[in-house]
Write a protein that holds these residues in place. Structure first.
Motif, mmCIF file in Angstrom:
data_model
loop_
_atom_site.group_PDB
_atom_site.id
_atom_site.type_symbol
_atom_site.label_atom_id
_atom_site.label_comp_id
_atom_site.label_asym_id
_atom_site.label_seq_id
_atom_site.Cartn_x
_atom_site.Cartn_y
_atom_site.Cartn_z
ATOM 1 N N ARG A 171 0.849 -0.510 -0.301
ATOM 2 C CA ARG A 171 0.123 0.445 0.094
ATOM 3 C C ARG A 171 1.028 1.115 0.321
ATOM 4 N NH1 ARG A 171 -3.035 -3.412 3.211
ATOM 5 N NH2 ARG A 171 -2.313 -2.825 5.303
ATOM 6 N N GLU A 172 2.355 1.211 0.286
ATOM 7 C CA GLU A 172 2.947 2.435 0.997
ATOM 8 C C GLU A 172 3.573 2.235 -0.893
ATOM 9 O OE1 GLU A 172 5.270 1.364 4.049
ATOM 10 O OE2 GLU A 172 3.511 2.045 5.718
ATOM 11 N N GLY A 173 3.335 1.228 -1.262
ATOM 12 C CA GLY A 173 4.571 1.559 -2.580
ATOM 13 C C GLY A 173 6.010 0.734 -2.942
ATOM 14 N N LYS A 174 6.262 -0.067 -1.409
ATOM 15 C CA LYS A 174 7.406 -0.523 -1.308
ATOM 16 C C LYS A 174 7.929 -2.195 -2.049
ATOM 17 C CE LYS A 174 9.373 -0.049 2.439
ATOM 18 N NZ LYS A 174 9.702 0.142 4.272
ATOM 19 N N LYS A 175 9.109 -1.860 -2.005
ATOM 20 C CA LYS A 175 9.331 -3.351 -3.276
ATOM 21 C C LYS A 175 9.315 -4.086 -1.789
ATOM 22 C CE LYS A 175 12.602 -4.827 -6.353
ATOM 23 N NZ LYS A 175 14.308 -5.240 -6.616
#
Length: 269
Positions: A256-260
């Motif tokens: 949801r936070e766009g982290k890999k």
């Protein structure tokens, strides 16, 4: 009723003096020790049950134990390789199997030999650290999961209870089977941490069908017969799932936070 009263008593004693809490802890440890004694002496009773079964039905009765064990292991494998990955995929929206297999390899194999979710807590903590998870999160979820996350125990209780029901010729509709599954899942949360602890909850599930305790304890005896393999696989499923769902919960937040999300050096999700 017992579980409800236990919960209410726990809430009522939340602000009890330290001496009272110490007494309750000592009492709990004493009961756990009694359970360990019973389980350690169980092989002698099992030997008698097996001897009586073979003397009555012949060696063919051992084949029935094998079929029951196969059903239990198949159900646990389905949970580990189908149901858990589906849940993980829904949360992460990515291929869950690299994470599933890593948890099974690192946590499940160790738990298979220790036969104790509590003893496997350090392994799961180390695995979570390797995955880069938040320590504040997994330091709570891993010990908590070792106590109440008992999918394997729920399967054992449900399957052995239904086996007893089938043997007695009792008809079970879908609704009753669903209630049994829910009861097994809730009851499994209170399963003892010792090896074979889930088997002691079978009489509770059997009471749903009016099966007397004498018959239910015979089912428990059957469980102890196949318990070496069954309990090892059950613990492996329970413990690996602790690490899996801890990682899935945090990876879902990362998504949801766009982290890999990186499972290991070889596999990137």
């Amino acid at each position: 009723g017992i579980l409800v009263w236990a919960l209410l008593l726990g809430v009522a004693l939340k602000h009890a003096p330290a001496s009272t809490k110490t007494m309750i802890t000592d009492f709990s440890d004493g009961l756990s020790q009694i359970v360990r004694w019973v389980i350690h002496l169980a092989p002698f009773g099992i030997m008698g049950l097996v001897f009586n079964s073979i003397a009555t039905s012949g060696l063919a009765s051992l084949l029935q134990y094998g079929k029951l064990l196969g059903l239990l292991l198949g159900a646990m494998a389905f949970m580990a390789l189908v149901v858990n990955p589906i849940i993980a995929f829904i949360m992460m929206r990515q291929n869950p199997y690299p994470l599933v297999f890593r948890c099974l390899k690192r946590s499940g194999i160790t738990a298979f030999f220790t036969r104790s979710s509590a003893a496997n807590i350090p392994v799961n903590m180390e695995l979570c650290e390797e995955l880069g998870l938040d320590k504040d999160m997994y330091s709570v979820s891993i010990p908590l999961g070792a106590t109440i996350n008992m999918a394997g125990a729920a399967i054992t209780i449900s399957v052995l209870t239904l086996a007893a029901v089938h043997t007695l010729g009792i008809q079970v509709d879908f609704g009753t089977a669903l209630i049994l599954s829910i009861l097994s899942a809730v009851s499994a949360c209170g399963a003892s941490g010792v090896a074979g602890g889930s088997l002691l909850l079978i009489p509770l599930a059997c009471s749903l069908f009016g099966i007397p305790n004498e018959v239910a304890m015979q089912v428990v005896g059957v469980g102890f017969v196949i318990g070496v393999i069954q309990d090892s696989v059950e613990t492996g499923l329970n413990s690996s799932t602790d690490a899996l769902f801890t990682a899935v919960a945090e990876f879902a937040q990362w998504r949801r936070e766009g982290k890999k999300i990186v499972i290991n050096k070889e596999v990137n999700l």
